[in-house]
Design an enzyme around this catalytic site. Structure first.
Site, PDB file in Angstrom:
ATOM      1  CE  LYS A  39      -3.766  -2.563   2.062  1.00 52.33           C
ATOM      2  NZ  LYS A  39      -4.489  -2.992   3.260  1.00 52.33           N
ATOM      3  CD  GLN A  70      -3.415  -4.742   6.385  1.00 52.12           C
ATOM      4  OE1 GLN A  70      -3.321  -3.753   5.671  1.00 52.12           O
ATOM      5  NE2 GLN A  70      -4.054  -5.826   5.987  1.00 52.12           N
ATOM      6  CG  ASP A 111      -9.517  -0.540   4.758  1.00 49.37           C
ATOM      7  OD1 ASP A 111      -9.220  -0.801   3.582  1.00 49.37           O
ATOM      8  OD2 ASP A 111      -8.823  -0.878   5.742  1.00 49.37           O
TER       9      ASP A 111
END
Ligand code: NAD
Length: 289
Positions: free
Chosen positions: A52, A96, A119
């Site tokens: 990322k 994460q 997200d």
């Protein structure tokens, strides 16, 4: 059989984003800024977060990686999230997953400001998705929708079978496939589904996300099916430098013989997920003016 190439498609999307970012900067604007929080030292999570950060560099975003040890308390993590929620120089951030067991994942998800939840896991954003409103779509389902669009897969009136009902992939996928404009008839299946092969054999499109390597076999699908393989499982492989190989949830050798379109693993859904995270961050930057 047409291979739906997530590497090429995600590369195209990142190029498009990079052009927009360059324009923004030319006009004296600030580059989009994405941050990631990584708790602990899980190998797969580190790989995803590094990818990322690398993608941010490629499209011209600013990025920040915040690392916490696996022993970090929930309060410490929530305090960092609060700080990021209030940081005006940050357009979006992700935590994460998975998190260590002593940290409540739901508590963490709902503590993120929905306007920075790139997200798309916050209940507010999932609710907006359900209502068909503009929002940050969860990156993996968003990436799959984009692949279907760019490969001009006919969806209207088609039977889509989704295998797996997780909050981040299967459930949102089933919602998006049934939305107006996409217009699939959707069957959402899971670990308690009976006679799954009977169902998948009637599918025009199958999205497999149950995390069981090579689960979908050739005798479970009909000729001409479109197959999207979300699974990523690390399996030991001593012939590889890394010591492991990645397996999808589809038996590619068998299913590709019958499919009209299929995604590979690796190089399918995975790279798309990262590209769509970039797209959500760009959207957030634009919204913030
Ligand atoms: P999960 O692991 O949280 O849940 C698995 C789901 O599969 C559950 O809903 C369960 O009901 C269903 N299931 C289990 N056994 C089944 C069976 N025999 N038949 C039908 N359904 C069954 O799901 P997840 O987090 O969506 O992950 C699924 C896979 O996708 C994993 O391999 C994961 O690593 C991968 N993944 C990939 C990406 C990507 O970017 N490519 C993103 C997220 C997840």
């Amino acid at each position: 059989m047409i291979l739906i190439d997530g590497k090429i498609t995600s590369g195209d999307i990142k190029d498009e984003i990079a052009i927009e970012v360059a324009k923004l900067k030319e006009q004296g604007g600030r580059a989009p800024h994405l941050a990631a929080i990584l708790v602990g030292d899980d190998g797969a999570s580190q790989t995803y977060v590094n990818a990322k950060v690398k993608a941010c560099e490629k499209v011209g975003f600013e990025s920040t990686l915040v690392r916490f040890s696996a022993e970090t308390s929930e309060d410490e993590l929530l305090a960092k999230i609060e700080e990021m929620n209030n940081d005006n120089g940050l357009d979006g951030f992700i935590v994460q997953l998975p998190l260590p067991n002593h940290i409540n994942e739901h508590k963490v998800t709902v503590s993120i400001n929905p306007d920075k939840d790139v997200d798309g896991f916050h209940p507010t954003n999932l609710g907006k998705m359900l209502l068909g409103q503009e929002t940050f779509l969860p990156a993996t389902p968003y990436g799959i929708m984009e692949m279907l669009k760019r490969y001009q897969i006919e969806t209207s009136g088609k039977h889509a079978v989704v295998i797996g009902r997780s909050h981040i992939v299967g459930s949102p996928m089933s919602v998006l496939m049934g939305q107006k404009g996409i217009d699939c008839t959707v069957t959402l299946t899971h670990s308690r589904t009976k006679n799954l092969p009977e169902i998948t054999k009637t599918a025009d499109i199958v999205v497999v996300a149950n995390g069981i390597p090579e689960f979908l076999t050739g005798n479970m699908v009909k000729d001409g099916v479109v197959v999207i393989d979300v699974g990523i499982t690390r399996v030991e492989d001593k012939t590889k430098k890394s010591g492991f190989k990645l397996l999808g949830d589809v038996n590619f050798a068998e299913v590709s013989k019958k499919a009209s379109h299929i995604t590979p693993v690796p190089g399918g859904v995975g790279p798309m997920t990262i590209a769509m995270l970039m797209k959500n961050t760009l959207l957030s930057r634009k919204r913030r003016g």
